[in-house]
Design an enzyme around this catalytic site. Structure first.
Site, PDB file in Angstrom:
ATOM      1  N   GLU A 199       0.824  -1.191   0.000  1.00  0.00           N
ATOM      2  CA  GLU A 199       0.000   0.000   0.000  1.00  0.00           C
ATOM      3  C   GLU A 199       0.864   1.250   0.000  1.00  0.00           C
ATOM      4  O   GLU A 199       1.949   1.272   0.579  1.00  0.00           O
ATOM      5  CB  GLU A 199      -0.903   0.001   1.231  1.00  0.00           C
ATOM      6  CG  GLU A 199      -1.866  -1.160   1.181  1.00  0.00           C
ATOM      7  CD  GLU A 199      -2.929  -1.125   2.271  1.00  0.00           C
ATOM      8  OE1 GLU A 199      -4.073  -1.429   1.956  1.00  0.00           O
ATOM      9  OE2 GLU A 199      -2.608  -0.786   3.419  1.00  0.00           O
ATOM     10  N   CYS A 255       3.420   8.420   0.974  1.00  0.00           N
ATOM     11  CA  CYS A 255       3.932   7.496   1.987  1.00  0.00           C
ATOM     12  C   CYS A 255       4.105   6.142   1.305  1.00  0.00           C
ATOM     13  O   CYS A 255       3.142   5.561   0.799  1.00  0.00           O
ATOM     14  CB  CYS A 255       2.904   7.433   3.117  1.00  0.00           C
ATOM     15  SG  CYS A 255       3.316   6.255   4.393  1.00  0.00           S
ATOM     16  N   CYS A 306       6.259  -4.754  16.256  1.00  0.00           N
ATOM     17  CA  CYS A 306       5.778  -3.742  17.211  1.00  0.00           C
ATOM     18  C   CYS A 306       4.329  -4.067  17.586  1.00  0.00           C
ATOM     19  O   CYS A 306       3.498  -4.339  16.726  1.00  0.00           O
ATOM     20  CB  CYS A 306       5.889  -2.344  16.613  1.00  0.00           C
ATOM     21  SG  CYS A 306       7.575  -1.946  16.138  1.00  0.00           S
TER      22      CYS A 306
HETATM   23 FE1  SF4 Z   1       7.272   0.095  11.758  1.00  0.00          FE
HETATM   24 FE2  SF4 Z   1       7.157  -1.587  13.845  1.00  0.00          FE
HETATM   25 FE3  SF4 Z   1       5.101  -1.424  12.176  1.00  0.00          FE
HETATM   26 FE4  SF4 Z   1       7.356  -2.550  11.382  1.00  0.00          FE
HETATM   27  S1  SF4 Z   1       6.061  -3.323  12.993  1.00  0.00           S
HETATM   28  S2  SF4 Z   1       6.112  -1.091  10.244  1.00  0.00           S
HETATM   29  S3  SF4 Z   1       8.872  -1.339  12.453  1.00  0.00           S
HETATM   30  S4  SF4 Z   1       5.862   0.225  13.490  1.00  0.00           S
END
Ligand code: SF4
Ligand code: SAH
Length: 347
Positions: free
Chosen positions: A90, A103, A114
């Site tokens: 995306e 973006c 995360c």
């Molecule tokens: Fe960014 Fe963490 Fe999401 Fe990966 S998991 S895109 S490092 S916020």
């Protein structure tokens, strides 16, 4: 066949020389393709017939295919693009006063895990190649039909750009190339969760750096961002200082506000302490909710209080407006929608 969009100008020169051609042809091709949008060799009038005949058998112009486009009431436009291997990525176009920011994604999914991020739930499926990164820009620019130009790029879509640093930096070089698109590197921002050993590469390529701080103690950051167990806050902030020394560019610290986790007034004070020797600004991002995340977005009042505390301490701080929520395009909401809501997609 080699994909034209995978090659930097230097690599295209080497490629042509390897095929017994003059290297100035590379600049001609870059102008035709990136400046005039021409990929049909028969229209390249300053290039000899023989050269065109030969080149078309060795170079192709394959781009990710736009399989869906959605426009938000606030002007944000989201693209779903298919890449090789049956996967989707995306990209999001975000208008903001005199800027038009794209973006872009750097990977299909993300390995960083995360806790608050929707993309993380996909895991890492694969890293994007250069043409898939440059291609997001070209497809988005094309959708504007010559009415507007994209002015900025942020690597804040799916994926961790510094986990795919070679391809990301090469794509930046291509987007910047003067005989091509010519986008200023100062208008390109790479956002990282904190892959410390690669941060110097952002300084080296000359792009701007954004760092997803998201917590003010190692204890909390270890929990919400597992990368912190490898590269803790001290190491991360030291790398930020080095970035500044090399680039002299201000850093943006992004801070996703998670109710009851990292949004206390003590956290705000700790942000001031942690960033005090690093020329920087803070972008607060109130958490964008997604199904079963377990996290909650703080109230507007709490966000304002947090912002005020930082401002009173002299920090330059903005609260990022949520854009494109109705089309599921806000920060941390990206995940190939096809997988999650197959019935909703129209191709
Ligand atoms: Fe960014 Fe963490 Fe999401 Fe990966 S998991 S895109 S490092 S916020
Ligand atoms: N992987 C890179 C860039 C992509 S994420 C990085 O982590 O920096 C882009 C930004 O979205 C990061 O600052 C991240 O912290 C933020 N983000 C992730 N999930 C979010 C969510 N659910 N709500 C708000 N911001 C989120």
């Amino acid at each position: 066949m080699v994909n034209f969009y995978d090659l930097s100008l230097l690599e295209l020169k080497q490629f042509l020389v390897g095929h017994g051609k003059e290297k100035f042809r590379a600049e001609q091709l870059f102008r035709w393709v990136y400046q005039k949008g021409v990929t049909d060799f028969s229209q390249m009038t300053n290039i000899s017939q023989d050269f065109r005949e030969e080149i078309k058998n060795i170079l192709d112009f394959k781009l990710p295919k736009v399989v869906h486009q959605a426009d938000s009431v606030d002007g944000t436009r989201k693209f779903l693009m298919a890449v090789d291997g049956g996967k989707n990525i995306e990209s999001v176009l975000i208008p903001n006063e005199d800027r038009l920011t794209l973006c872009v994604s750097s990977e299909v999914g993300c390995a960083m895990g995360c806790q608050f991020c929707f993309t993380a739930e996909m895991g890492l499926m694969r890293r994007l190649n250069v043409s898939e990164i440059v291609g997001q820009f070209l497809n988005a620019q094309k959708s504007l039909n010559g009415t507007k130009r994209i002015t900025n790029i942020v690597f804040m879509g799916m994926g961790e750009p510094l986990d795919n640093v070679d391809n990301v930096t090469k794509a930046i070089e291509i987007l910047h190339e003067q005989v091509g698109i010519g986008l200023s590197k100062k208008r390109i921002t790479v956002s990282t969760s904190g892959i410390v050993p690669q941060i110097h590469r952002v300084a080296k390529v000359g792009a701007r750096l954004a760092v997803s701080l998201n917590a003010t103690t190692n204890e909390i950051r270890d929990k919400v961002m597992p990368i912190n167990r490898k590269y803790n806050l001290e190491k991360l902030l030291e790398a930020c200082k080095q970035y500044y020394l090399e680039s002299k560019d201000m850093i943006t610290f992004e801070y996703v506000l998670l109710k009851g986790i990292n949004d206390s007034i003590d956290d705000a004070h700790r942000i001031v302490q942690l960033t005090k020797n690093i020329p920087s600004k803070i972008n607060l991002i109130p958490f964008n909710e997604h199904p079963e995340s377990g996290f909650v977005r703080p109230s507007q009042h709490e966000v304002n209080k947090f912002q005020k505390t930082l401002m009173n301490a002299g920090k330059h701080v903005l609260v990022r407006r949520t854009m494109g929520r109705d089309i599921y395009a806000a920060c941390g909401q990206l995940r190939s929608e096809m997988e999650k809501h197959p019935q909703k997609m129209s191709v």
